[in-house]
Scaffold this motif. Sequence first.
Motif, PDB file in Angstrom:
ATOM      1  N   LEU A  23     -28.002 -31.517 -27.199  1.00 17.22           N
ATOM      2  CA  LEU A  23     -26.708 -31.327 -27.220  1.00 17.22           C
ATOM      3  C   LEU A  23     -26.144 -30.394 -28.150  1.00 17.22           C
ATOM      4  O   LEU A  23     -25.482 -29.377 -28.008  1.00 17.22           O
ATOM      5  CB  LEU A  23     -26.113 -32.632 -27.289  1.00 17.22           C
ATOM      6  CG  LEU A  23     -25.963 -33.596 -25.964  1.00 17.22           C
ATOM      7  CD1 LEU A  23     -25.278 -34.805 -26.288  1.00 17.22           C
ATOM      8  CD2 LEU A  23     -25.111 -32.759 -24.673  1.00 17.22           C
ATOM      9  N   VAL A  24     -26.863 -30.528 -29.321  1.00 19.72           N
ATOM     10  CA  VAL A  24     -26.338 -29.770 -30.479  1.00 19.72           C
ATOM     11  C   VAL A  24     -26.961 -28.409 -30.597  1.00 19.72           C
ATOM     12  O   VAL A  24     -26.169 -27.322 -30.954  1.00 19.72           O
ATOM     13  CB  VAL A  24     -26.659 -30.613 -31.906  1.00 19.72           C
ATOM     14  CG1 VAL A  24     -26.502 -29.547 -33.154  1.00 19.72           C
ATOM     15  CG2 VAL A  24     -26.128 -31.874 -31.894  1.00 19.72           C
ATOM     16  N   ARG A  83     -19.725 -31.684 -23.690  1.00 17.65           N
ATOM     17  CA  ARG A  83     -19.049 -31.002 -24.779  1.00 17.65           C
ATOM     18  C   ARG A  83     -18.447 -32.268 -25.438  1.00 17.65           C
ATOM     19  O   ARG A  83     -18.450 -32.244 -26.874  1.00 17.65           O
ATOM     20  CB  ARG A  83     -17.973 -29.935 -24.298  1.00 17.65           C
ATOM     21  CG  ARG A  83     -18.352 -28.752 -23.991  1.00 17.65           C
ATOM     22  CD  ARG A  83     -17.470 -27.770 -23.726  1.00 17.65           C
ATOM     23  NE  ARG A  83     -16.586 -27.859 -22.707  1.00 17.65           N
ATOM     24  CZ  ARG A  83     -17.123 -27.482 -21.480  1.00 17.65           C
ATOM     25  NH1 ARG A  83     -17.989 -27.176 -21.294  1.00 17.65           N
ATOM     26  NH2 ARG A  83     -15.959 -27.819 -20.639  1.00 17.65           N
ATOM     27  N   LYS A  86     -21.429 -33.817 -27.342  1.00 14.73           N
ATOM     28  CA  LYS A  86     -21.929 -33.210 -28.337  1.00 14.73           C
ATOM     29  C   LYS A  86     -21.191 -33.393 -29.638  1.00 14.73           C
ATOM     30  O   LYS A  86     -21.738 -33.602 -30.736  1.00 14.73           O
ATOM     31  CB  LYS A  86     -21.608 -31.663 -28.000  1.00 14.73           C
ATOM     32  CG  LYS A  86     -22.250 -30.623 -29.305  1.00 14.73           C
ATOM     33  CD  LYS A  86     -21.987 -29.195 -28.973  1.00 14.73           C
ATOM     34  CE  LYS A  86     -22.366 -28.398 -30.224  1.00 14.73           C
ATOM     35  NZ  LYS A  86     -21.899 -26.950 -29.874  1.00 14.73           N
TER      36      LYS A  86
END
Length: 187
Positions: A23-24, A83, A86
């Motif tokens: 995710l990052v 998002r 994240k």
Amino acid sequence: MSQVAQMVHITKELSGRWTIPILVTLEKSGGRFTPLKNTLQIAPSRLSSNLKTMTESGLVQQISPFERNHPLLPEYELTEKGRFMKEAALIISHSESQLGVGFLAAKAWNWPVLMALYHSYHEFNSIRQLLQTATPRILSTRLSELHEGSLVDKILMVDPTPKYTYSLNARTEPTLEMVNRELLGIL
């Protein structure tokens, strides 16, 4: 769904060795498979499997061949849910560095257990009811590991019947308070 249940669900969904790193890192790699693989130093089959799981859970989506930079190479992008997750992943990552005990999210149920304890679920059965799908064995294992890692206190209560209760220790509680506050801020 209550806020406590939402936070437990978020931390459960972020559990896993590669979920937070993907995710990052996904947007930094341009969403392309090979740069992502190289950045994370992950086996292609493992990355493919994780991306498939994350696609099924709605965190990422594969870009169509017509929208890609190169039509034959797979590319991915975060969904709206991705998002949001994240942002939650960045909160968890920051708090793990503050705790200084390694990558807790790599193991399923570590963060959901910590969130349950923060929200005053101190007995084994109450934690289990909140977490719903955690088996007694995995819950017992995670509580023991968190206790051995000096994040959780385990107290034997003898009256009226002997049982253990669990709580965050003084070192862990401020970090979980920050995590709770920041997760509430993005909900």
